[in-house]
Design a protein around this motif. Sequence first.
Motif, mmCIF file in Angstrom:
data_model
loop_
_atom_site.group_PDB
_atom_site.id
_atom_site.type_symbol
_atom_site.label_atom_id
_atom_site.label_comp_id
_atom_site.label_asym_id
_atom_site.label_seq_id
_atom_site.Cartn_x
_atom_site.Cartn_y
_atom_site.Cartn_z
ATOM 1 N N HIS A 1 15.423 32.481 24.935
ATOM 2 C CA HIS A 1 14.208 31.702 24.692
ATOM 3 C C HIS A 1 14.279 31.197 23.265
ATOM 4 O O HIS A 1 14.388 31.985 22.329
ATOM 5 C CB HIS A 1 12.963 32.566 24.900
ATOM 6 N N VAL B 1 14.306 27.278 27.461
ATOM 7 C CA VAL B 1 14.815 28.525 28.057
ATOM 8 C C VAL B 1 16.052 28.215 28.899
ATOM 9 O O VAL B 1 16.121 27.184 29.575
ATOM 10 C CB VAL B 1 13.758 29.243 28.938
ATOM 11 N N LEU C 1 11.303 32.485 30.672
ATOM 12 C CA LEU C 1 12.680 32.880 30.996
ATOM 13 C C LEU C 1 12.911 33.058 32.494
ATOM 14 O O LEU C 1 13.935 32.632 33.029
ATOM 15 C CB LEU C 1 13.007 34.218 30.326
#
Length: 341
Positions: free
Chosen positions: A241, A305, A278
């Motif tokens: 991330h 992400v 994520l």
Amino acid sequence: MKVAVVGAAGYVGGEMLRLVLQHPDVHEIVATSRSQAGKSIAESHPAMALLTDARFSADSPAEAARGKDVVFLALEHGESSKIMGSLIDSGPGMIVDLAADFRIHDGRLHEKFYGAHPAPSLVHRFQYGLADVRGAELRGAVGIAAPGCFATAAQLSLYGVADLPLAAAPAIFAVTGSSGAGQSPKPTTHHPTRAHNMFAYSAMGHRHEGEILEQWSGWRNDAAAHARLMCHSGPFVRGIHATMYLQFAEPVRDVNAHIAKRFAGRPFVRVLDAPPQLTQVVGSNFALLHAATSDDGREAQVMCVIDNLVKGAGGQALQAMNLALGLDERAGLTAPGVFPC
Ligand SMILES: NC(=O)c1ccc[n+]([C@@H]2O[C@H](COP(=O)([O-])OP(=O)(O)OC[C@H]3O[C@@H](n4cnc5c(N)ncnc54)[C@H](OP(=O)(O)O)[C@@H]3O)[C@@H](O)[C@H]2O)c1
């Protein structure tokens, strides 16, 4: 196609195998490992039992590469440089290296982050494989250096704003899961020190800044263009991330819409209307982006992400191979991720 995966017992090698075993044009695969030679692939990568009952080969990288259309190298940093000469001599159609050895073309930049290059005369053979940005430019490449995982998340964030007027160098705060550190246990990857914990590392000079700066300065057409990457270890296994902070030299109305235009038509980059998570990408080759712009248009926060082992490694490498060979860019890569995970 005949393919070899060298270093196939590692995390990246395993991901590479998972993907090439499902690629419609790949019909023969050799997977090498020094430590696991002769053992079943599924012993190291249990999920692969559904796809193959093959065993790891003890072939040297050059032996594995002979007669192959494509060779993927998933070796520890520095190992690709040691074997590259003999590998090229063995004559595979294409070499895709997933380590950092051949990513940076500027010798001084490489030296700053990695020390003197052990095989500088071979660097020019490799094109930088940032597949979602370079796209059709990769057509015909016979050597591809697949970007690093942090570098991929950072550069997809940067590319979206590369043509905007900036008042300061972008700063990218990124967190990776533990699989980013490879399969060999280390004090910083051992479960008790990693789970329920978070920490920064390589502050003010993570190695991936080298490849990021080479691309960023090219996109900005400014040799002095700077960007700062701040890396952290997070308490999860897969994924990166990244959050990038930007200050603009003049107001920009809708950074999110701007980024969406920059990636228009690219199949694996999606720009969302809300911050991505994520778990939306884990197991997939997607990169998800979102930008929030301040009311006065002077600042933005861009989130990205990716799965470090797919978009950040094996998936991107396979996408680059598809592009280089003129195949459908999405071949072997359309499986969605898993949610929740
Ligand atoms: N993990 C990530 O998220 C990620 C993402 C992008 C790129 N990368 C890069 O990809 C590479 C592999 O990373 P990883 O995380 O998969 O590491 P890893 O789990 O430690 O695997 C590396 C593998 O390389 C093999 N190896 C090393 N030297 C070799 C040689 N001379 N000949 C044959 N095999 C050799 C080792 O297996 P044997 O000892 O069994 O041969 C080992 O399994 C690294 O350069 C890394 O920087 C990693």
